[in-house]
Design a protein around this motif. Structure first.
Motif: not given
Length: 465
Positions: A127-132
């Motif tokens: 999955r694409d993980q949330p950007a930080t």
């Protein structure tokens, strides 16, 4: 063979543990599981581990978390550090398997990941993980090895091993220097042996005959009371007596549990049944093989009685302490992960207190002996299919075990464990974390147990070739 993931972690060929795959598993773990305020990162001494650690640390920071660089450190020492700080941890290690393979072990703030964590991690893979917005920081670990050593010195005392000469088979264990420091801090004379710059895969459940002979030679040459060692990441102990004879891990577990005052034992179905005849224990809970199953049984015992004096151990020697106990010099707090040092120190202390050598301490136990070995480089599905056929087909089972009378008891808790009218036991099981088929045996003499393993390993090699 493609990398495999389970509650023992991710394992695979180094060539297949790509930066992308390692990053994906690290980010999935961070997304799926509680982390605390940071992730501690440690690794073993195999050549590929430092580079994999850099990939893990980069993934942690990219997720906005603090990475605590612990460096080369035993798995139980890493767990002690992270759990003590209320944080998660990732250990880069292939444990006892060869250096062309490696892996990741994951720890949440309260200990090893459980089956539900495993499922959650797998669900987040790819999955694409949330950007930080802001990368996390990196800080060094502080005194984790020293705190791990102090756990045992504080509990057993600075003279607990006084007068003993202890050989330390160092090979490429990540604990090789810690073992020397620890036994010397408890009063022993340490004799370092066979340090290696090349990674040596040591399986404490299946020590080869050449190594066994070497241990015996060292004891004679150096006048040793014992030889100690571990597997690569030091969550499994190795301990020989004064003759160089190895003491099996499930015997170390029973001796350690007795010294610590445990009343409830949680141990896999493959462990030595002698504990059933030991009056010191109130109950024994048998589980599937693997520390997550042992931990689950320990948690169930504590749920039933929060004051339960419960421990867990495995035939590989890894020991889990589930209650605060009192050693000769002070308290020893629980540690809910496999440890190597406690089941090394406790039997040595018990023998010293009894005024006997280790061989004498073991001789006082009920006369049940185990042996184990494995057929390597066998695909898990092939091993499982053959073992399932033996379990489901009485004729196939009778042919394979033609040396015996009809089976008295069949146990399918994990693989196929057969008890025969003679009281002898043979247990076949595909490994859960390596392409191996394992064979365990139990009998009334060590020679007979070894003969059973040799007999059925040969038969397995023929069937699985």
């Amino acid at each position: 063979m493609a990398p495999k993931f389970g509650t023992s972690g991710l394992r695979g060929l180094v060539t297949e543990l790509t930066d992308a795959l390692v990053t994906d598993y690290t980010r999935a773990f961070i997304s799926a599981c509680p982390q605390g305020e940071a992730v501690h990162v440690g690794w073993d001494l195999r050549p590929s581990s430092p580079a994999i650690a850099e990939t893990v640390i980069a993934a942690i920071r990219a997720a906005g978390l603090t990475a605590i660089r612990e460096g080369a450190l035993p798995t139980p020492a890493l767990a002690l550090a992270s759990m003590g700080a209320g944080n998660s941890a990732i250990m880069i290690t292939g444990s006892h398997i060869p250096a062309d393979r490696n892996g990741l072990k994951f720890y949440v703030p309260h200990g090893e990941i459980a089956k539900e964590d495993e499922a959650a991690i797998l669900d987040r893979l790819g999955r694409d993980q949330p950007a930080t917005e802001k990368p996390g920081s990196e800080i060094p670990g502080t005194d984790s090895a020293a705190r791990y050593i102090a756990r045992y010195v504080d509990g057993f005392g600075a003279d607990a091993l006084a007068g003993l000469r202890i050989g330390v088979y160092q090979h490429s264990s990540v604990a090789r220097d810690i073992l020397v420091t620890a036994v010397e801090a408890m009063g022993a004379t340490a004799v370092p042996l066979a340090r290696s710059d090349v990674f040596i895969p040591v399986d404490t459940e299946a020590v080869d005959p050449e190594t066994r002979k070497t241990l015996q030679g060292w004891c004679t040459e150096h006048g040793l009371d014992a030889v100690i060692s571990t597997d690569g990441d030091a969550d499994r102990p190795m301990l020989s007596d004064e003759t160089g004879t190895l003491i099996p891990g499930d015997v170390l577990g029973a001796l350690t549990a007795r010294l610590l005052g445990a009343r409830i034992l949680c141990t896999p179905v493959s462990a030595n049944t002698m504990v059933d005849a030991m009056p010191e224990f109130d109950s024994i809970h048998r589980t599937k093989i693997g520390s997550p199953f042992v931990i689950a049984a320990m948690e169930a015992a504590r749920d039933a009685d929060p004051a339960a004096k419960v421990v867990g151990y495995e035939p590989n020697g890894g020991f889990l302490l589930g209650f605060t106990t009192t050693g000769p010099a002070g308290p020893i707090a629980p540690l809910a992960t496999r440890d190597c040092l406690l089941p090394i120190v406790a039997p040595l202390v018990a023998a010293k207190q009894a005024g006997t050598a280790l061989s004498g301490l073991v001789a006082q136990l009920p006369a049940r002996f185990t042996a184990a070995d494995r057929v390597a480089e066998v695909p898990t599905d092939r091993s499982r299919a053959f073992i399932d056929r033996l379990a489901d087909d009485p004729a196939a089972r009778a042919e394979f075990f033609s040396d015996f009378a009809p089976v008295e008891q069949i146990d399918r808790t994990d693989g196929l464990r057969l008890t025969f009218p003679s009281g002898e036991i043979v247990h076949l099981r595909p490994s859960g974390n390596a392409p191996e088929c394992r064979c365990y045996a139990e009998a009334s003499t060590p020679e007979r147990a070894q003969a059973l393993v040799a007999r059925y390993l040969a038969a397995l090699r023929t069937e699985l070739a």
